[in-house]
Design a protein around this motif. Structure first.
Motif, short mmCIF file in Angstrom:
data_model
loop_
_atom_site.label_atom_id
_atom_site.label_comp_id
_atom_site.label_asym_id
_atom_site.label_seq_id
_atom_site.Cartn_x
_atom_site.Cartn_y
_atom_site.Cartn_z
N TYR A 26 0.81 -1.21 0.00
CA TYR A 26 0.00 0.00 0.00
C TYR A 26 0.85 1.26 0.00
CZ TYR A 26 -3.97 -2.99 1.21
OH TYR A 26 -4.94 -3.96 1.20
N CYS A 27 1.96 1.25 0.71
CA CYS A 27 2.72 2.50 0.86
C CYS A 27 4.22 2.25 0.87
CB CYS A 27 2.30 3.24 2.13
SG CYS A 27 2.60 2.30 3.66
N THR A 46 8.29 3.11 4.47
CA THR A 46 6.98 3.58 4.05
C THR A 46 7.14 4.96 3.44
OG1 THR A 46 6.49 4.62 6.18
CG2 THR A 46 5.86 2.29 5.92
N GLN A 47 6.16 5.38 2.67
CA GLN A 47 6.25 6.69 2.01
C GLN A 47 6.41 7.81 3.02
OE1 GLN A 47 2.85 6.94 -0.58
NE2 GLN A 47 3.30 4.95 -1.47
N THR A 133 0.77 0.24 -4.52
CA THR A 133 1.16 1.55 -4.03
C THR A 133 0.73 2.65 -4.99
OG1 THR A 133 3.07 0.58 -2.91
CG2 THR A 133 3.11 2.95 -3.26
N THR A 136 -2.86 3.41 -4.29
CA THR A 136 -2.95 4.20 -3.06
C THR A 136 -2.67 5.66 -3.34
OG1 THR A 136 -2.26 2.31 -1.71
CG2 THR A 136 -2.05 4.49 -0.73
N MET A 137 -1.64 5.93 -4.10
CA MET A 137 -1.25 7.29 -4.39
C MET A 137 -2.25 7.98 -5.31
SD MET A 137 2.85 6.79 -4.65
CE MET A 137 3.19 8.49 -4.26
N ASN A 140 -5.05 9.07 -3.16
CA ASN A 140 -4.68 10.28 -2.43
C ASN A 140 -4.84 11.52 -3.30
OD1 ASN A 140 -2.87 9.98 0.42
ND2 ASN A 140 -3.30 8.10 -0.67
N GLU A 184 0.08 2.66 7.46
CA GLU A 184 0.76 3.71 8.21
C GLU A 184 0.03 4.07 9.50
OE1 GLU A 184 3.29 6.12 4.88
OE2 GLU A 184 1.19 6.67 5.03
N THR A 232 -0.49 8.22 3.78
CA THR A 232 -1.15 7.79 2.54
C THR A 232 -2.13 6.65 2.70
OG1 THR A 232 0.76 6.38 2.06
CG2 THR A 232 0.73 8.57 1.06
N CYS A 233 -2.09 5.89 3.82
CA CYS A 233 -3.01 4.76 3.94
C CYS A 233 -3.20 4.36 5.39
CB CYS A 233 -2.52 3.57 3.12
SG CYS A 233 -0.92 2.92 3.67
#
Length: 315
Positions: A26-27, A46-47, A133, A136-137, A140, A184, A232-233
Protein backbone atom coordinates in the motif's frame (compact mmCIF):
# COMPACT_ATOMS: atom_id res chain seq x y z
CA UNK A 1 21.46 -0.53 -25.76
CA UNK A 2 24.18 -2.96 -24.70
CA UNK A 3 22.59 -6.22 -23.46
CA UNK A 4 24.66 -6.16 -20.26
CA UNK A 5 23.49 -2.64 -19.43
CA UNK A 6 19.87 -3.57 -20.14
CA UNK A 7 20.15 -6.66 -17.92
CA UNK A 8 21.73 -4.63 -15.11
CA UNK A 9 19.02 -1.98 -15.22
CA UNK A 10 16.27 -4.59 -15.29
CA UNK A 11 17.80 -6.41 -12.33
CA UNK A 12 18.22 -3.23 -10.29
CA UNK A 13 14.66 -2.16 -11.01
CA UNK A 14 13.31 -5.59 -10.05
CA UNK A 15 15.25 -5.47 -6.78
CA UNK A 16 13.90 -2.04 -5.87
CA UNK A 17 10.32 -3.04 -6.72
CA UNK A 18 10.59 -6.20 -4.61
CA UNK A 19 12.01 -4.19 -1.72
CA UNK A 20 9.10 -1.74 -1.79
CA UNK A 21 6.56 -4.59 -1.93
CA UNK A 22 8.22 -6.32 1.03
CA UNK A 23 7.61 -3.19 3.10
CA UNK A 24 4.03 -2.56 2.02
CA UNK A 25 1.76 -3.25 -0.94
CA UNK A 26 0.00 0.00 0.00
CA UNK A 27 2.72 2.50 0.86
CA UNK A 28 6.09 0.89 0.23
CA UNK A 29 8.90 2.97 -1.25
CA UNK A 30 12.42 1.81 -2.07
CA UNK A 31 15.59 3.04 -3.76
CA UNK A 32 18.86 1.59 -4.93
CA UNK A 33 22.23 3.10 -5.77
CA UNK A 34 24.37 1.42 -8.42
CA UNK A 35 27.89 2.49 -9.42
CA UNK A 36 29.67 0.88 -12.39
CA UNK A 37 27.61 -2.29 -12.10
CA UNK A 38 28.01 -2.60 -8.33
CA UNK A 39 25.01 -2.18 -6.02
CA UNK A 40 26.01 0.24 -3.27
CA UNK A 41 22.82 0.30 -1.23
CA UNK A 42 19.26 -0.99 -1.34
CA UNK A 43 16.92 0.71 1.13
CA UNK A 44 13.18 1.02 1.67
CA UNK A 45 10.58 2.50 3.98
CA UNK A 46 6.98 3.58 4.05
CA UNK A 47 6.25 6.69 2.01
CA UNK A 48 5.80 8.71 5.19
CA UNK A 49 9.37 7.94 6.29
CA UNK A 50 11.09 8.04 2.93
CA UNK A 51 12.01 11.68 2.22
CA UNK A 52 14.62 12.46 4.88
CA UNK A 53 16.15 8.99 4.66
CA UNK A 54 16.49 9.09 0.87
CA UNK A 55 17.93 12.60 0.78
CA UNK A 56 20.55 11.73 3.39
CA UNK A 57 21.62 8.65 1.44
CA UNK A 58 21.81 10.55 -1.86
CA UNK A 59 24.43 12.84 -0.31
CA UNK A 60 26.52 9.82 0.69
CA UNK A 61 26.03 7.84 -2.53
CA UNK A 62 29.10 9.06 -4.41
CA UNK A 63 29.51 10.78 -7.76
CA UNK A 64 28.55 8.83 -10.86
CA UNK A 65 26.08 6.48 -9.18
CA UNK A 66 22.68 5.74 -10.73
CA UNK A 67 19.57 6.02 -8.56
CA UNK A 68 16.70 3.54 -8.97
CA UNK A 69 13.27 4.32 -7.48
CA UNK A 70 10.31 1.98 -7.00
CA UNK A 71 7.98 4.77 -8.15
CA UNK A 72 8.32 7.88 -10.32
CA UNK A 73 9.31 11.02 -8.39
CA UNK A 74 6.12 12.49 -6.93
CA UNK A 75 4.97 14.88 -4.26
CA UNK A 76 3.48 12.24 -1.97
CA UNK A 77 6.90 10.71 -1.39
CA UNK A 78 8.97 13.86 -1.40
CA UNK A 79 9.52 17.20 -3.07
CA UNK A 80 10.73 16.25 -6.54
CA UNK A 81 12.83 19.35 -7.04
CA UNK A 82 14.58 18.69 -3.71
CA UNK A 83 15.30 15.20 -5.00
CA UNK A 84 16.76 16.48 -8.28
CA UNK A 85 18.85 19.15 -6.55
CA UNK A 86 20.28 16.63 -4.08
CA UNK A 87 20.99 14.18 -6.90
CA UNK A 88 22.77 16.89 -8.91
CA UNK A 89 24.84 17.99 -5.92
CA UNK A 90 25.84 14.37 -5.30
CA UNK A 91 26.86 13.82 -8.91
CA UNK A 92 24.02 11.48 -9.85
CA UNK A 93 23.07 11.76 -13.51
CA UNK A 94 20.48 9.01 -14.07
CA UNK A 95 17.30 8.30 -12.09
CA UNK A 96 15.44 5.16 -13.17
CA UNK A 97 11.89 4.19 -12.24
CA UNK A 98 9.29 1.71 -13.52
CA UNK A 99 6.96 2.94 -16.23
CA UNK A 100 3.43 3.48 -14.90
CA UNK A 101 0.43 2.76 -17.19
CA UNK A 102 -1.06 5.97 -18.60
CA UNK A 103 -4.33 5.70 -16.64
CA UNK A 104 -2.30 5.67 -13.42
CA UNK A 105 -0.32 8.84 -14.07
CA UNK A 106 0.00 10.85 -10.89
CA UNK A 107 3.23 12.81 -11.26
CA UNK A 108 3.02 16.25 -12.78
CA UNK A 109 6.17 16.03 -14.85
CA UNK A 110 5.65 19.50 -16.32
CA UNK A 111 6.14 20.92 -12.82
CA UNK A 112 9.42 19.14 -12.29
CA UNK A 113 12.57 21.05 -13.08
CA UNK A 114 14.76 18.02 -13.65
CA UNK A 115 16.00 19.43 -16.95
CA UNK A 116 17.50 22.44 -15.18
CA UNK A 117 19.31 20.04 -12.86
CA UNK A 118 20.82 18.00 -15.72
CA UNK A 119 19.10 14.87 -14.45
CA UNK A 120 18.05 12.07 -16.79
CA UNK A 121 14.76 10.63 -15.52
CA UNK A 122 14.26 7.35 -17.34
CA UNK A 123 11.14 5.13 -17.21
CA UNK A 124 11.67 1.41 -17.79
CA UNK A 125 9.05 -1.23 -18.49
CA UNK A 126 8.95 -3.91 -15.79
CA UNK A 127 6.53 -6.83 -15.65
CA UNK A 128 6.96 -7.15 -11.86
CA UNK A 129 5.53 -3.70 -11.14
CA UNK A 130 3.32 -3.84 -8.04
CA UNK A 131 0.49 -1.40 -8.70
CA UNK A 132 -0.83 -1.48 -5.14
CA UNK A 133 1.16 1.55 -4.03
CA UNK A 134 0.33 3.34 -7.28
CA UNK A 135 -3.39 2.88 -6.60
CA UNK A 136 -2.95 4.20 -3.06
CA UNK A 137 -1.25 7.29 -4.39
CA UNK A 138 -3.82 7.79 -7.13
CA UNK A 139 -6.52 7.64 -4.47
CA UNK A 140 -4.68 10.28 -2.43
CA UNK A 141 -4.49 12.55 -5.45
CA UNK A 142 -8.11 12.18 -6.56
CA UNK A 143 -9.89 11.98 -3.20
CA UNK A 144 -7.56 14.27 -1.21
CA UNK A 145 -7.32 11.74 1.61
CA UNK A 146 -5.50 8.54 2.55
CA UNK A 147 -6.50 5.15 1.19
CA UNK A 148 -8.78 3.52 3.79
CA UNK A 149 -9.26 -0.21 4.23
CA UNK A 150 -12.16 -0.94 6.57
CA UNK A 151 -12.54 -4.21 8.49
CA UNK A 152 -15.78 -5.32 10.10
CA UNK A 153 -17.42 -8.53 11.30
CA UNK A 154 -21.11 -9.41 10.90
CA UNK A 155 -23.48 -12.35 11.18
CA UNK A 156 -25.69 -13.75 8.41
CA UNK A 157 -28.22 -10.94 8.93
CA UNK A 158 -25.59 -8.22 8.68
CA UNK A 159 -25.61 -7.46 12.41
CA UNK A 160 -22.37 -6.82 14.28
CA UNK A 161 -20.70 -10.08 15.25
CA UNK A 162 -17.82 -10.82 17.59
CA UNK A 163 -14.38 -11.27 16.01
CA UNK A 164 -13.74 -13.97 18.62
CA UNK A 165 -15.66 -16.25 16.24
CA UNK A 166 -12.43 -16.39 14.26
CA UNK A 167 -9.94 -16.62 17.14
CA UNK A 168 -9.21 -20.29 16.48
CA UNK A 169 -8.58 -19.65 12.79
CA UNK A 170 -4.95 -18.59 12.76
CA UNK A 171 -5.12 -17.34 9.18
CA UNK A 172 -8.17 -15.17 9.95
CA UNK A 173 -6.30 -13.42 12.76
CA UNK A 174 -2.94 -13.27 10.99
CA UNK A 175 -4.52 -11.72 7.88
CA UNK A 176 -5.64 -8.71 9.91
CA UNK A 177 -2.24 -8.42 11.59
CA UNK A 178 -0.45 -8.57 8.23
CA UNK A 179 -2.80 -5.98 6.77
CA UNK A 180 -2.15 -3.65 9.71
CA UNK A 181 1.58 -4.18 9.21
CA UNK A 182 1.26 -2.86 5.65
CA UNK A 183 -0.37 0.39 6.76
CA UNK A 184 0.76 3.71 8.21
CA UNK A 185 -1.93 3.82 10.91
CA UNK A 186 -4.62 1.64 12.45
CA UNK A 187 -7.80 2.86 14.14
CA UNK A 188 -10.13 0.68 16.21
CA UNK A 189 -13.60 1.06 17.63
CA UNK A 190 -13.56 -0.04 21.30
CA UNK A 191 -14.44 -3.70 22.00
CA UNK A 192 -14.26 -4.47 18.29
CA UNK A 193 -11.30 -6.84 18.03
CA UNK A 194 -10.84 -9.79 20.35
CA UNK A 195 -7.04 -9.60 19.99
CA UNK A 196 -4.47 -6.82 20.25
CA UNK A 197 -2.97 -4.91 17.30
CA UNK A 198 -2.03 -1.74 19.18
CA UNK A 199 1.65 -2.68 19.41
CA UNK A 200 1.99 -3.76 15.79
CA UNK A 201 5.05 -2.65 13.84
CA UNK A 202 5.23 -2.18 10.10
CA UNK A 203 7.55 -4.18 7.88
CA UNK A 204 10.26 -1.55 8.40
CA UNK A 205 10.07 -2.39 12.12
CA UNK A 206 8.61 1.03 12.90
CA UNK A 207 5.71 1.44 15.31
CA UNK A 208 2.37 2.01 13.59
CA UNK A 209 0.27 4.87 14.90
CA UNK A 210 -2.75 3.51 16.78
CA UNK A 211 -5.99 5.42 17.35
CA UNK A 212 -9.39 4.85 18.90
CA UNK A 213 -12.55 5.93 17.08
CA UNK A 214 -16.08 5.92 18.47
CA UNK A 215 -18.04 7.81 15.84
CA UNK A 216 -18.08 8.95 12.23
CA UNK A 217 -16.83 12.35 13.39
CA UNK A 218 -13.81 10.67 15.00
CA UNK A 219 -13.05 8.90 11.71
CA UNK A 220 -13.36 12.13 9.73
CA UNK A 221 -11.05 13.99 12.11
CA UNK A 222 -8.52 11.17 11.95
CA UNK A 223 -8.54 11.16 8.14
CA UNK A 224 -8.15 14.96 8.05
CA UNK A 225 -5.23 14.77 10.47
CA UNK A 226 -3.63 11.98 8.44
CA UNK A 227 -4.01 13.98 5.21
CA UNK A 228 -2.30 16.99 6.77
CA UNK A 229 0.64 14.77 7.76
CA UNK A 230 0.85 13.27 4.23
CA UNK A 231 -0.08 9.82 5.55
CA UNK A 232 -1.15 7.79 2.54
CA UNK A 233 -3.01 4.76 3.94
CA UNK A 234 -4.61 3.28 7.03
CA UNK A 235 -6.94 0.56 8.24
CA UNK A 236 -10.05 1.25 10.33
CA UNK A 237 -11.53 -1.67 12.30
CA UNK A 238 -15.10 -0.98 13.38
CA UNK A 239 -18.51 -2.51 14.06
CA UNK A 240 -20.99 -2.73 11.21
CA UNK A 241 -23.00 0.39 12.10
CA UNK A 242 -19.96 2.65 11.88
CA UNK A 243 -18.68 0.79 8.82
CA UNK A 244 -21.95 1.54 7.03
CA UNK A 245 -21.71 5.24 7.95
CA UNK A 246 -18.19 5.35 6.56
CA UNK A 247 -19.37 3.76 3.31
CA UNK A 248 -22.28 6.18 2.97
CA UNK A 249 -19.90 9.13 3.38
CA UNK A 250 -17.41 7.78 0.83
CA UNK A 251 -14.62 7.07 3.32
CA UNK A 252 -13.90 3.45 2.39
CA UNK A 253 -11.78 2.28 -0.55
CA UNK A 254 -11.62 -1.38 0.38
CA UNK A 255 -13.94 -3.44 2.56
CA UNK A 256 -12.69 -6.51 4.41
CA UNK A 257 -15.87 -8.18 5.57
CA UNK A 258 -15.70 -11.08 8.01
CA UNK A 259 -18.96 -13.04 7.84
CA UNK A 260 -19.58 -15.19 10.91
CA UNK A 261 -21.60 -18.35 10.33
CA UNK A 262 -22.02 -18.88 14.07
CA UNK A 263 -25.60 -18.90 15.33
CA UNK A 264 -26.69 -15.89 17.42
CA UNK A 265 -29.54 -15.51 19.90
CA UNK A 266 -30.42 -11.91 19.09
CA UNK A 267 -34.13 -11.23 18.63
CA UNK A 268 -33.74 -8.86 15.68
CA UNK A 269 -34.41 -10.84 12.50
CA UNK A 270 -34.40 -7.97 10.00
CA UNK A 271 -31.46 -8.30 7.59
CA UNK A 272 -29.07 -5.36 7.50
CA UNK A 273 -27.44 -4.53 4.18
CA UNK A 274 -23.89 -3.23 4.49
CA UNK A 275 -22.70 -3.49 0.89
CA UNK A 276 -25.11 -2.59 -1.89
CA UNK A 277 -24.88 -3.34 -5.60
CA UNK A 278 -22.30 -0.59 -6.05
CA UNK A 279 -19.77 -2.89 -4.35
CA UNK A 280 -18.31 -5.97 -5.95
CA UNK A 281 -16.57 -8.82 -4.16
CA UNK A 282 -13.06 -9.20 -5.53
CA UNK A 283 -12.00 -12.22 -3.49
CA UNK A 284 -13.06 -14.49 -0.64
CA UNK A 285 -11.50 -16.89 1.82
CA UNK A 286 -13.29 -19.63 3.78
CA UNK A 287 -12.62 -20.40 7.43
CA UNK A 288 -14.12 -23.06 9.70
CA UNK A 289 -16.65 -20.64 11.23
CA UNK A 290 -17.08 -18.08 8.48
CA UNK A 291 -15.88 -16.32 5.35
CA UNK A 292 -13.77 -13.27 4.59
CA UNK A 293 -14.87 -11.14 1.66
CA UNK A 294 -12.77 -8.44 0.06
CA UNK A 295 -14.86 -5.87 -1.79
CA UNK A 296 -14.36 -2.56 -3.54
CA UNK A 297 -16.63 -0.04 -5.31
CA UNK A 298 -17.45 -1.11 -8.84
CA UNK A 299 -17.61 2.51 -9.98
CA UNK A 300 -14.04 3.22 -8.90
CA UNK A 301 -12.22 2.72 -12.19
CA UNK A 302 -8.84 3.00 -10.49
CA UNK A 303 -9.32 -0.31 -8.77
CA UNK A 304 -10.89 -2.09 -11.71
CA UNK A 305 -7.46 -2.02 -13.31
CA UNK A 306 -5.94 -4.05 -10.51
CA UNK A 307 -6.43 -7.53 -9.06
CA UNK A 308 -6.89 -6.87 -5.36
CA UNK A 309 -5.88 -10.38 -4.41
CA UNK A 310 -2.40 -9.59 -5.79
CA UNK A 311 -2.24 -6.67 -3.40
CA UNK A 312 -3.78 -8.48 -0.44
CA UNK A 313 -1.53 -11.51 -0.57
CA UNK A 314 0.39 -9.88 2.24
CA UNK A 315 3.82 -10.92 3.43
Amino acid sequence: MNNNIFALRSRCLSLVIDKAASISHYCGAAWLFCLKGKILKLQGSTQLESEALLLSQIKASGAGADLYLSLPPNALIMDSNALFKSATDAGIVNIFHPRIPTHFRFSNRHKMNFFSHNINVIAINNALMDLGTVITMQTNKQKKRPWISCITCADLLGRTADFSTFDKDIEAVNYIKRLVGNMEFVAEEPTCLSFNVSNTKNNSNKAIQHYTVKSLQDVKQLITHASERRVTCGVVIVHTDLAKEMIVHGLVDEMIYYLSLQQTELENTQPISLLNNAWKISSSYHFSNGIRFNARPESDMIKQQFDSEHRLYLN
